[in-house]
Design an enzyme around this catalytic site. Sequence first.
Site, PDB file in Angstrom:
ATOM      1  N   GLU A 231      18.776  27.293  61.651  1.00  0.00           N
ATOM      2  CA  GLU A 231      18.017  27.790  60.732  1.00  0.00           C
ATOM      3  C   GLU A 231      18.518  29.140  60.029  1.00  0.00           C
ATOM      4  OE1 GLU A 231      13.789  30.168  60.255  1.00  0.00           O
ATOM      5  OE2 GLU A 231      13.886  28.788  62.132  1.00  0.00           O
ATOM      6  N   CYS A 265      11.384  34.914  59.012  1.00  0.00           N
ATOM      7  CA  CYS A 265      11.927  33.685  58.475  1.00  0.00           C
ATOM      8  C   CYS A 265      11.115  33.003  57.438  1.00  0.00           C
ATOM      9  CB  CYS A 265      12.136  32.795  59.596  1.00  0.00           C
ATOM     10  SG  CYS A 265      13.176  33.206  60.961  1.00  0.00           S
TER      11      CYS A 265
END
Length: 462
Positions: A231, A265
């Site tokens: 990620e 994020c």
Amino acid sequence: MTETVKLKSPIDGSIYAERPIATDQAINAAVERAKAAQADWVRIPSAERGKYMLAMLEALVAMNDEIVPEIAWQMGRPTRYGGEFGGVKERVTYMVEIAEQALKPMMASNPKEGFRRYVKKEPLGVVMVIAPWNYPYLTAVNTIVPALMAGNTVILKHAAQTLLVGERFAQAFEKVGLPKGVFQNIVMNHAQTERLLGSGKIDHVNFTGSVAGGRAIEKAAAGTFMSLGLELGGKDPAYVLPDAKLDFAIANLVDGAFFNSGQCCCGIERVYVHEKVYDDFVDGFVSLTKEYVVGNPLDQATTMGPMAQARFADLIREQKAEALRKGATAHINMKVAEDRAGSPYIPPEVLTGVDHQMSVMREESFGPIVGIMKVRDDEEAIALMNDSPYGLTASLWTGDADRAASLGDRIETGTVFMNRCDYLDPALVWTGVKDTGRGAALSPIGYDNLTRPKSYHLREAI
């Protein structure tokens, strides 16, 4: 002389913690322990493994009064927000709850008399988790818990900025009597990490961090055939449609842009607003943003602490300066005594008059700055949302769920939100597209990424 990792606190620049880096011999020994422990751990029923996970969760929660200020000292999040364990509890309990069903064998869909045919999900072996500092508990449990539930053993390398988090996990697992070698926290430098990934001794790595970091992980693991979960960067957009409930959208998007000093994020980094509601949206967004109080995160009045490192704040300063040079307008211009080059303290900023020639609308900011653009219609909004090398989440603000679903089909992203942002639902897979990475976490699909299929074709009658 022993090499150490020094954790410099963003609060005052002091060294908050220092730990020795493990020797190569210690790292090799830890991997061997993990391999040996995995052979026994996989034979423990998943229900029993789940009991360890839930007990570990209780042990972590019991440390929360110590952990909350510890996080503030390590990466700057205000203590008033109370830590991460609401989300940690949601994720851990859900992944434990679905484990038995998610991991059960898949029977062949066309039964054949005299044969037993099915596919089992076998653990991969030793899983390495390289965890980030921005949500140091939430991001780590995304892989730690399902990896262990699936019968793998785990080696954790936490970010240097949140050095103490790995120790907290180790303490919690030790307290509940997890068998030795099943979970290990190791302090390593980059070179050691690359060597370990290239050794062929690790079966899967999950990394959350920068695109450059992800490329380094892939390069280090090349030729080992290990599986990867990455990620990486993001530039998550929001589109406010003309029928949006503006007060609700404003409140949630301001929070989505600036919570955790924008170091999220899936935080909102760019907003596209339909021309019919643009002026009212900007007025409300600016007004609410001006209510932030920037300061020492240990102070209960502080709603925005320092960024984790001064260089992150300097990037935001550079993006703002570039945008202003190219014609953007800054609406906040908040005065904060510590706000200067080389300081991690920086106030939130809202920019209009921005376009995609500016880095603030194209490159990841990961800080408290957001650009707002006016759009004519859905077509322009979708084109701009997709004009990015990243794709983690995108949020749509409207009262029409069918319209949101239809638009969502055209957005290049891992998750489509409607009237929500900056949230991770453990029942839905967490994944990204383009430079945001590869692989998947959480949900039943997350278990597929932490196991390998093994087919059984048994002839019963001869």
